[in-house]
Design an enzyme around this catalytic site. Sequence first.
Site, PDB file in Angstrom:
ATOM      1  N   HIS A  17       0.734  -1.203   0.057  1.00  0.00           N
ATOM      2  CA  HIS A  17      -0.054  -0.120   0.018  1.00  0.00           C
ATOM      3  C   HIS A  17       0.980   1.315  -0.059  1.00  0.00           C
ATOM      4  O   HIS A  17       0.826   1.970   0.883  1.00  0.00           O
ATOM      5  CB  HIS A  17      -0.900   0.007   1.129  1.00  0.00           C
ATOM      6  CG  HIS A  17      -2.376   0.172   0.903  1.00  0.00           C
ATOM      7  ND1 HIS A  17      -3.198  -0.661   0.384  1.00  0.00           N
ATOM      8  CD2 HIS A  17      -3.237   0.991   1.121  1.00  0.00           C
ATOM      9  CE1 HIS A  17      -4.144  -0.494   0.116  1.00  0.00           C
ATOM     10  NE2 HIS A  17      -4.442   0.899   0.454  1.00  0.00           N
ATOM     11  N   GLY A  50      -5.309   5.411  -4.093  1.00  0.00           N
ATOM     12  CA  GLY A  50      -4.914   4.980  -5.594  1.00  0.00           C
ATOM     13  C   GLY A  50      -4.378   3.563  -5.544  1.00  0.00           C
ATOM     14  O   GLY A  50      -4.156   3.024  -6.796  1.00  0.00           O
ATOM     15  N   ASN A  51      -4.117   2.905  -4.442  1.00  0.00           N
ATOM     16  CA  ASN A  51      -3.371   1.717  -4.595  1.00  0.00           C
ATOM     17  C   ASN A  51      -4.252   0.532  -5.307  1.00  0.00           C
ATOM     18  O   ASN A  51      -3.522  -0.133  -6.014  1.00  0.00           O
ATOM     19  CB  ASN A  51      -3.111   1.331  -2.974  1.00  0.00           C
ATOM     20  CG  ASN A  51      -1.889   2.092  -2.389  1.00  0.00           C
ATOM     21  OD1 ASN A  51      -1.030   2.420  -2.812  1.00  0.00           O
ATOM     22  ND2 ASN A  51      -2.575   3.163  -1.381  1.00  0.00           N
ATOM     23  N   GLY A  52      -5.437   0.537  -5.074  1.00  0.00           N
ATOM     24  CA  GLY A  52      -6.173  -0.594  -5.724  1.00  0.00           C
ATOM     25  C   GLY A  52      -6.161  -0.458  -7.063  1.00  0.00           C
ATOM     26  O   GLY A  52      -5.871  -1.560  -7.767  1.00  0.00           O
ATOM     27  N   ARG A  53      -6.502   0.664  -7.561  1.00  0.00           N
ATOM     28  CA  ARG A  53      -6.525   1.140  -9.153  1.00  0.00           C
ATOM     29  C   ARG A  53      -5.129   0.612  -9.768  1.00  0.00           C
ATOM     30  O   ARG A  53      -5.090   0.136 -10.776  1.00  0.00           O
ATOM     31  CB  ARG A  53      -7.115   2.278  -9.464  1.00  0.00           C
ATOM     32  CG  ARG A  53      -8.420   2.547  -9.159  1.00  0.00           C
ATOM     33  CD  ARG A  53      -8.687   4.065  -9.376  1.00  0.00           C
ATOM     34  NE  ARG A  53      -8.567   4.862  -8.463  1.00  0.00           N
ATOM     35  CZ  ARG A  53      -8.593   6.109  -8.161  1.00  0.00           C
ATOM     36  NH1 ARG A  53      -9.209   6.816  -9.445  1.00  0.00           N
ATOM     37  NH2 ARG A  53      -8.356   6.456  -7.258  1.00  0.00           N
ATOM     38  N   ILE A  54      -4.067   1.055  -8.947  1.00  0.00           N
ATOM     39  CA  ILE A  54      -2.611   0.713  -9.748  1.00  0.00           C
ATOM     40  C   ILE A  54      -2.401  -0.557  -9.528  1.00  0.00           C
ATOM     41  O   ILE A  54      -1.747  -1.361 -10.414  1.00  0.00           O
ATOM     42  CB  ILE A  54      -1.612   1.742  -8.867  1.00  0.00           C
ATOM     43  CG1 ILE A  54      -1.862   3.032  -9.184  1.00  0.00           C
ATOM     44  CG2 ILE A  54      -0.118   1.259  -9.387  1.00  0.00           C
ATOM     45  CD1 ILE A  54      -0.809   4.007  -8.493  1.00  0.00           C
ATOM     46  N   TYR A  73     -12.712  -8.719  -1.145  1.00  0.00           N
ATOM     47  CA  TYR A  73     -12.094  -8.227  -0.172  1.00  0.00           C
ATOM     48  C   TYR A  73     -11.806  -8.990   1.124  1.00  0.00           C
ATOM     49  O   TYR A  73     -11.111  -9.046   2.048  1.00  0.00           O
ATOM     50  CB  TYR A  73     -13.299  -6.945   0.315  1.00  0.00           C
ATOM     51  CG  TYR A  73     -12.939  -5.907  -0.644  1.00  0.00           C
ATOM     52  CD1 TYR A  73     -11.859  -5.051  -0.732  1.00  0.00           C
ATOM     53  CD2 TYR A  73     -13.981  -5.219  -1.061  1.00  0.00           C
ATOM     54  CE1 TYR A  73     -11.593  -4.162  -1.352  1.00  0.00           C
ATOM     55  CE2 TYR A  73     -13.867  -3.943  -1.947  1.00  0.00           C
ATOM     56  CZ  TYR A  73     -12.502  -3.681  -1.996  1.00  0.00           C
ATOM     57  OH  TYR A  73     -12.365  -2.376  -2.736  1.00  0.00           O
TER      58      TYR A  73
END
Length: 363
Positions: free
Chosen positions: A201, A206-210, A244
């Site tokens: 992280h 924006g970690n999820g999208r990257i 999740y």
Amino acid sequence: MYIWEQKDWPHFTFDSDKISVVSEECHILQGKLLSKMECLGFAEKEDKVLSTITADIIKSSEIEGLILNKEQVRSSVARRLGIERAGLVYADRNIDAVVEMMLDATQNYEKPLTEERLFGWHACLFPTGYSGMYKIDVGKYRTNEMQVVSGGIGKEKIHYEAPSAKQVPLEMQKFLEWFNAWPGDSLVKSSIAHLWFVTIHPFDDGNGRITRAISDMLLCRSDKTNLRFYSMSSQIEKQKKSYYEILENTQKGNLDITEWILWFLNCLLNAIKESYAEAESVLKKYSFLHQIEDISLNERQHRVLNKLLDPEWFGVLNTSKWAKLAKCSTDTALRDITDLIEKGILEKESAGGRSTNYKLKKI
């Protein structure tokens, strides 16, 4: 204890025998899908790539609760890929920047992944320097501690706590060295990279999208093409609850990540299967249209037949439904239908009368 606190972090282990079965199934279906797409015409293939990348960008944002304008995303993708389409709309700079990030990941999938490239992607996601109302560090690693929390004030639940900010540069150095050197199966590598990056992280937001862009980059390597025909993000969004759950359980588990990899590969398999079914429907549609191309049809008949051949078509066809689709009277609808029955294109589905329904006749 979180996974990154384990003594041997980040030396993941997994059951190769279990994983190879699903991985092989994915590879076989990938090949079948690519072969199926080769049977489509150039325009149809372009449309599929355009719709897939558009869906990938939109759904990846939706997983995070962000809603993007579909027409703006589609227009931005089309312009950047040089796809000429009528009716393209203006896309604001936020959407253009998000599209730029995704296209860099997928169109330049063979290039190494570097800090500079990741910082560029992050800057694309937050061109104003803000995430909503809050100013964040853009184009660099976070300097604050990071927790994934849900629930209202006073009822917060901590789902995950990432490594401390001071650990991030070293953690990312290890990740990037592995990413650019590990020679394993690209599908398995995509699943590991997804988990590893989102566990670090490294950014304020924006970690999820990257993470999903990184996964797509490796899926392109596996396909050996920058043409996108299936959307992993769309499938993850459909399975968001289990996504999740498995992510949280894995991040709180040990370094055996077999279950995570199996979940990821089965999710991927579902995405490819869905795209393969859509490709078959498109091929059936164009095969049918090819067979009737020498038959004289009016504009209304062309319009309704295209609707009936659409993979998303559902329900029954009767005179009133035809009249609605063709925007004509029921008398005109009946004449159109009768004409198509005489030409061997439609046939009655049930007994006559007011309840008569019609369907396409196999030619």
